[in-house]
Design an enzyme around this catalytic site. Structure first.
Site, PDB file in Angstrom:
ATOM      1  N   SER A 124       1.104  -0.898  -0.178  1.00 17.47           N
ATOM      2  CA  SER A 124      -0.148  -0.196  -0.241  1.00 17.47           C
ATOM      3  C   SER A 124       0.514   1.208  -0.421  1.00 17.47           C
ATOM      4  O   SER A 124       2.254   1.364   0.532  1.00 17.47           O
ATOM      5  CB  SER A 124      -0.862  -0.204   0.480  1.00 17.47           C
ATOM      6  OG  SER A 124      -1.429   1.909   1.512  1.00 17.47           O
ATOM      7  N   TYR A 149      -1.998  -1.368  10.919  1.00 18.90           N
ATOM      8  CA  TYR A 149      -2.059  -1.759   9.618  1.00 18.90           C
ATOM      9  C   TYR A 149      -1.445  -1.286   8.110  1.00 18.90           C
ATOM     10  O   TYR A 149      -0.571  -2.188   7.907  1.00 18.90           O
ATOM     11  CB  TYR A 149      -3.693  -1.153   8.878  1.00 18.90           C
ATOM     12  CG  TYR A 149      -3.807  -1.957   7.191  1.00 18.90           C
ATOM     13  CD1 TYR A 149      -4.111  -2.979   6.887  1.00 18.90           C
ATOM     14  CD2 TYR A 149      -3.136  -0.412   6.611  1.00 18.90           C
ATOM     15  CE1 TYR A 149      -4.131  -3.281   5.411  1.00 18.90           C
ATOM     16  CE2 TYR A 149      -3.757  -0.319   4.361  1.00 18.90           C
ATOM     17  CZ  TYR A 149      -3.673  -1.956   4.395  1.00 18.90           C
ATOM     18  OH  TYR A 149      -4.253  -2.266   3.482  1.00 18.90           O
ATOM     19  N   LYS A 153       1.705  -3.906   5.987  1.00 17.82           N
ATOM     20  CA  LYS A 153       2.477  -3.625   5.271  1.00 17.82           C
ATOM     21  C   LYS A 153       3.961  -3.992   5.233  1.00 17.82           C
ATOM     22  O   LYS A 153       4.492  -4.319   4.414  1.00 17.82           O
ATOM     23  CB  LYS A 153       2.197  -2.758   4.948  1.00 17.82           C
ATOM     24  CG  LYS A 153       0.505  -3.276   4.412  1.00 17.82           C
ATOM     25  CD  LYS A 153       0.089  -3.847   3.733  1.00 17.82           C
ATOM     26  CE  LYS A 153      -1.319  -4.760   3.282  1.00 17.82           C
ATOM     27  NZ  LYS A 153      -2.535  -5.721   2.405  1.00 17.82           N
TER      28      LYS A 153
HETATM   29  P1  NAD Z   1     -10.591  -7.204   1.027  1.00 19.43           P
HETATM   30  O1  NAD Z   1     -10.797  -7.604   2.421  1.00 19.43           O
HETATM   31  O2  NAD Z   1     -11.719  -7.101   0.217  1.00 19.43           O
HETATM   32  O3  NAD Z   1     -10.174  -8.470   0.920  1.00 19.43           O
HETATM   33  C1  NAD Z   1      -9.078  -9.179   1.118  1.00 19.43           C
HETATM   34  C2  NAD Z   1      -9.874 -10.772   1.298  1.00 19.43           C
HETATM   35  O4  NAD Z   1      -8.445 -11.408   1.932  1.00 19.43           O
HETATM   36  C3  NAD Z   1     -11.039 -10.811   1.442  1.00 19.43           C
HETATM   37  O5  NAD Z   1     -11.899 -12.041   1.344  1.00 19.43           O
HETATM   38  C4  NAD Z   1     -10.806 -12.095   3.366  1.00 19.43           C
HETATM   39  O6  NAD Z   1     -12.553 -12.731   3.874  1.00 19.43           O
HETATM   40  C5  NAD Z   1      -9.232 -12.709   2.936  1.00 19.43           C
HETATM   41  N1  NAD Z   1      -8.846 -13.048   4.501  1.00 19.43           N
HETATM   42  C6  NAD Z   1      -8.602 -12.195   6.010  1.00 19.43           C
HETATM   43  N2  NAD Z   1      -7.346 -12.641   5.984  1.00 19.43           N
HETATM   44  C7  NAD Z   1      -7.601 -14.012   5.620  1.00 19.43           C
HETATM   45  C8  NAD Z   1      -6.914 -15.205   6.077  1.00 19.43           C
HETATM   46  N3  NAD Z   1      -6.380 -14.607   6.912  1.00 19.43           N
HETATM   47  N4  NAD Z   1      -7.054 -16.311   5.099  1.00 19.43           N
HETATM   48  C9  NAD Z   1      -7.545 -16.563   4.561  1.00 19.43           C
HETATM   49  N5  NAD Z   1      -8.110 -15.014   3.848  1.00 19.43           N
HETATM   50  C10 NAD Z   1      -8.395 -14.320   4.284  1.00 19.43           C
HETATM   51  O7  NAD Z   1      -9.672  -6.177   0.481  1.00 19.43           O
HETATM   52  P2  NAD Z   1      -8.736  -6.175  -0.656  1.00 19.43           P
HETATM   53  O8  NAD Z   1      -9.572  -4.095  -0.936  1.00 19.43           O
HETATM   54  O9  NAD Z   1      -9.489  -6.699  -1.628  1.00 19.43           O
HETATM   55  O10 NAD Z   1      -7.175  -5.551  -0.717  1.00 19.43           O
HETATM   56  C11 NAD Z   1      -6.798  -6.850  -0.548  1.00 19.43           C
HETATM   57  C12 NAD Z   1      -5.470  -6.689  -0.287  1.00 19.43           C
HETATM   58  O11 NAD Z   1      -5.217  -5.110  -0.792  1.00 19.43           O
HETATM   59  C13 NAD Z   1      -5.284  -6.536   0.808  1.00 19.43           C
HETATM   60  O12 NAD Z   1      -4.239  -6.664   1.860  1.00 19.43           O
HETATM   61  C14 NAD Z   1      -4.966  -5.245   1.532  1.00 19.43           C
HETATM   62  O13 NAD Z   1      -4.962  -4.427   2.142  1.00 19.43           O
HETATM   63  C15 NAD Z   1      -4.406  -4.343  -0.263  1.00 19.43           C
HETATM   64  N6  NAD Z   1      -4.954  -2.283   0.153  1.00 19.43           N
HETATM   65  C16 NAD Z   1      -6.063  -2.623  -0.453  1.00 19.43           C
HETATM   66  C17 NAD Z   1      -6.471  -0.990  -0.581  1.00 19.43           C
HETATM   67  C18 NAD Z   1      -7.740  -0.961  -0.716  1.00 19.43           C
HETATM   68  O14 NAD Z   1      -7.603   0.416  -0.406  1.00 19.43           O
HETATM   69  N7  NAD Z   1      -8.234  -1.675  -1.005  1.00 19.43           N
HETATM   70  C19 NAD Z   1      -5.254  -0.296  -0.572  1.00 19.43           C
HETATM   71  C20 NAD Z   1      -3.811  -0.897  -0.572  1.00 19.43           C
HETATM   72  C21 NAD Z   1      -3.759  -1.811  -0.331  1.00 19.43           C
HETATM   73  N1  UFG Z   2     -12.658  11.398   3.278  1.00 16.94           N
HETATM   74  C1  UFG Z   2     -14.073  11.787   3.606  1.00 16.94           C
HETATM   75  N2  UFG Z   2     -14.377  11.478   4.193  1.00 16.94           N
HETATM   76  C2  UFG Z   2     -14.976   9.587   4.033  1.00 16.94           C
HETATM   77  C3  UFG Z   2     -13.765   8.805   3.698  1.00 16.94           C
HETATM   78  C4  UFG Z   2     -13.148   9.910   3.494  1.00 16.94           C
HETATM   79  O1  UFG Z   2     -13.585  12.818   3.096  1.00 16.94           O
HETATM   80  O2  UFG Z   2     -16.464  10.001   4.968  1.00 16.94           O
HETATM   81  C5  UFG Z   2     -11.814  11.775   2.769  1.00 16.94           C
HETATM   82  C6  UFG Z   2     -10.219  11.779   3.461  1.00 16.94           C
HETATM   83  O3  UFG Z   2      -9.975  12.190   3.846  1.00 16.94           O
HETATM   84  C7  UFG Z   2      -9.262  11.723   2.634  1.00 16.94           C
HETATM   85  C8  UFG Z   2      -9.767  10.734   1.569  1.00 16.94           C
HETATM   86  O4  UFG Z   2     -11.166  11.173   1.235  1.00 16.94           O
HETATM   87  O5  UFG Z   2      -8.709  12.863   2.542  1.00 16.94           O
HETATM   88  C9  UFG Z   2      -9.381   9.844   1.062  1.00 16.94           C
HETATM   89  O6  UFG Z   2      -9.642   8.649   2.112  1.00 16.94           O
HETATM   90  P1  UFG Z   2      -9.768   7.114   1.786  1.00 16.94           P
HETATM   91  O7  UFG Z   2     -10.626   6.121   3.754  1.00 16.94           O
HETATM   92  O8  UFG Z   2     -11.329   6.286   1.002  1.00 16.94           O
HETATM   93  O9  UFG Z   2      -8.593   6.598   2.226  1.00 16.94           O
HETATM   94  P2  UFG Z   2      -7.060   7.426   2.519  1.00 16.94           P
HETATM   95  O10 UFG Z   2      -6.410   7.473   1.984  1.00 16.94           O
HETATM   96  O11 UFG Z   2      -7.389   7.707   3.662  1.00 16.94           O
HETATM   97  O12 UFG Z   2      -6.462   5.119   2.873  1.00 16.94           O
HETATM   98  C10 UFG Z   2      -6.484   4.618   1.602  1.00 16.94           C
HETATM   99  C11 UFG Z   2      -7.360   3.021   2.892  1.00 16.94           C
HETATM  100  C12 UFG Z   2      -5.763   2.864   3.254  1.00 16.94           C
HETATM  101  C13 UFG Z   2      -4.479   3.120   2.355  1.00 16.94           C
HETATM  102  C14 UFG Z   2      -4.026   4.418   1.638  1.00 16.94           C
HETATM  103  C15 UFG Z   2      -3.576   4.395   0.108  1.00 16.94           C
HETATM  104  O13 UFG Z   2      -8.004   2.834   3.875  1.00 16.94           O
HETATM  105  O14 UFG Z   2      -5.753   1.536   3.804  1.00 16.94           O
HETATM  106  O15 UFG Z   2      -5.749   4.477   0.477  1.00 16.94           O
HETATM  107  O16 UFG Z   2      -3.546   3.084  -0.174  1.00 16.94           O
HETATM  108  F1  UFG Z   2      -2.832   2.572   2.705  1.00 16.94           F
END
Ligand code: NAD
Ligand code: UFG
Length: 338
Positions: A124, A149, A153
């Protein structure tokens, strides 16, 4: 040979699974459904027009992983499984360290035991911490994360780098995602958060669908174009495609590779609201409230390295991201519960 997709029932994993199947790959999905729903599996199959293997399995369960590696011919892993809620990670740090870090260590041990040493890892932008200034580049020093979290990572990145250093047969691709939004164009799969969404786009779509009254905009006094936070939103299908390029890279070459997956362009919260209203034709009422603790003013990528080395660029713009997010929410007002 098959690709093991951990967390393949989740938001990014389900979109990536479709791209993998469409490209002709065989895949095995494992998930424990902690944050996802079995229904998504049928939808993946329908959209890809191709079947795949699924095993309900927790990545912390070594015996269950061994069975998966014994049953299928797996040569590489795309590792999505993990917990990802920043707020929850501050309340339950041990759960996050155990699930994300112990889970990854157990997964890597099982991989090594079965001679599978190629992994693409979901990292991330959060690993860039507070001290680096956007546009963020892979050469910047990572760390200084501000919540458990993010720290998971950062630690997992270190663990994978140490592993590759210890054994040159390993090949590791670390993908640092910026802010994934959007959904498959069919509107059949998308992000389905439990409870109140933490992230901007799912909150906006729930307001648009009448499930929530208004969006709280967390601060309008940042040093940005309109005072609201700026982020690098990337369409989840573009992100999914980046994984196929990453997989090609590690199947081709050993070593450790780190790439940003972003567009390189930041949008403020109010710009996203305006783009969403234009794409959906629905008004999104909002109120400016206090800043959210831990938020940065601005975070966006320099995506040049992924372009040069993976030949990958994000193709979809903010209008398409908003239209696809809205279609998914509108067709599935209660996510996979519908
Ligand atoms: P998500 O929660 O939709 O998907 C993660 C999946 O992993 C889920 O289906 C969950 O059930 C499964 N899981 C969690 N722990 C597990 C375990 N111990 N064993 C087996 N399955 C397990 O999340 P996502 O948004 O699809 O994110 C996928 C990956 O990308 C994650 O590692 C997350 O941290 C990373 N990531 C997501 C974002 C974002 O904004 N969505 C940003 C940066 C990184
Ligand atoms: N925001 C609002 N109102 C809301 C939600 C968010 O104003 O209800 C704003 C936040 O303050 C920020 C922007 O929208 O300025 C984006 O916020 P998000 O929560 O959607 O995303 P972040 O950038 O805070 O974080 C996300 C994931 C993290 C990840 C990061 C970079 O939640 O886990 O992107 O990948 F690390």
């Amino acid at each position: 040979m098959a690709v093991l997709v951990t967390g393949g029932a989740g938001y990014i994993g389900s979109h990536t699974s479709i791209e993998l199947l469409e490209s002709g790959k065989d895949i095995v999905i494992i998930d424990n459904f902690y944050n996802s729903c079995p229904k998504v599996l049928d939808r993946i199959e329908k959209l890809a027009g191709k079947g795949f293997a699924f095993e309900e399995c927790d990545i912390r369960d070594r015996a269950a992983l061994d069975k998966v590696f014994e049953k299928y011919d797996i040569d590489s892993v795309i590792h999505f499984a993990g917990l990802k809620a920043v707020g929850e990670s501050c309340q339950k740090p041990l759960l996050y360290y155990e699930n994300n870090i112990s889970g990854t260590v157990t997964l890597c041990e099982a991989m090594a035991a079965h001679g599978c040493k190629k992994i693409v890892f979901s990292s991330s932008a959060t690993v860039y911490g507070e001290h680096n200034v956007s546009p963020l580049k892979e050469t910047m020093i990572a760390g200084g994360t501000t919540n458990p979290y993010g720290t998971t990572k950062f630690f997992i990145e270190q663990i994978l780098q140490d592993l590759a250093k210890s054994d040159p047969e390993w090949s590791v691709c670390i993908l640092r995602y910026f802010n994934p939004i959007g959904a498959h164009i069919s509107g059949m799969i998308g992000e389905s958060p439990n409870g109140i969404p933490n992230n901007l786009m799912p909150y906006i779509t729930q307001v648009a669908e009448g499930k929530r009254e208004f969006l709280s905009v967390y601060g309008n006094d940042y040093d940005t174009i309109d005072g609201t936070g700026v982020r690098d939103y990337i369409h989840v299908v573009d992100l999914a495609k980046g994984h196929l390029k990453a997989l090609d890279k590690i199947l081709d070459e050993n070593g450790v590779f780190v790439y940003n997956l972003g567009t390189g362009r930041g949008y403020s919260v109010l710009e996203v609201v305006a783009a969403f209203e234009k794409a959906s034709g629905v008004k999104v009422p909002y109120k400016i409230v206090d800043r959210r603790p831990g938020d940065l003013a601005t975070c966006y990528s320099d995506p040049t390295k992924a372009k040069e080395e993976l030949n990958w660029v994000a193709e979809k713009g903010i209008d398409e991201m908003c239209a696809d997010s809205y279609r998914w929410q509108h067709q599935n007002p209660n996510g996979y519960e519908d």
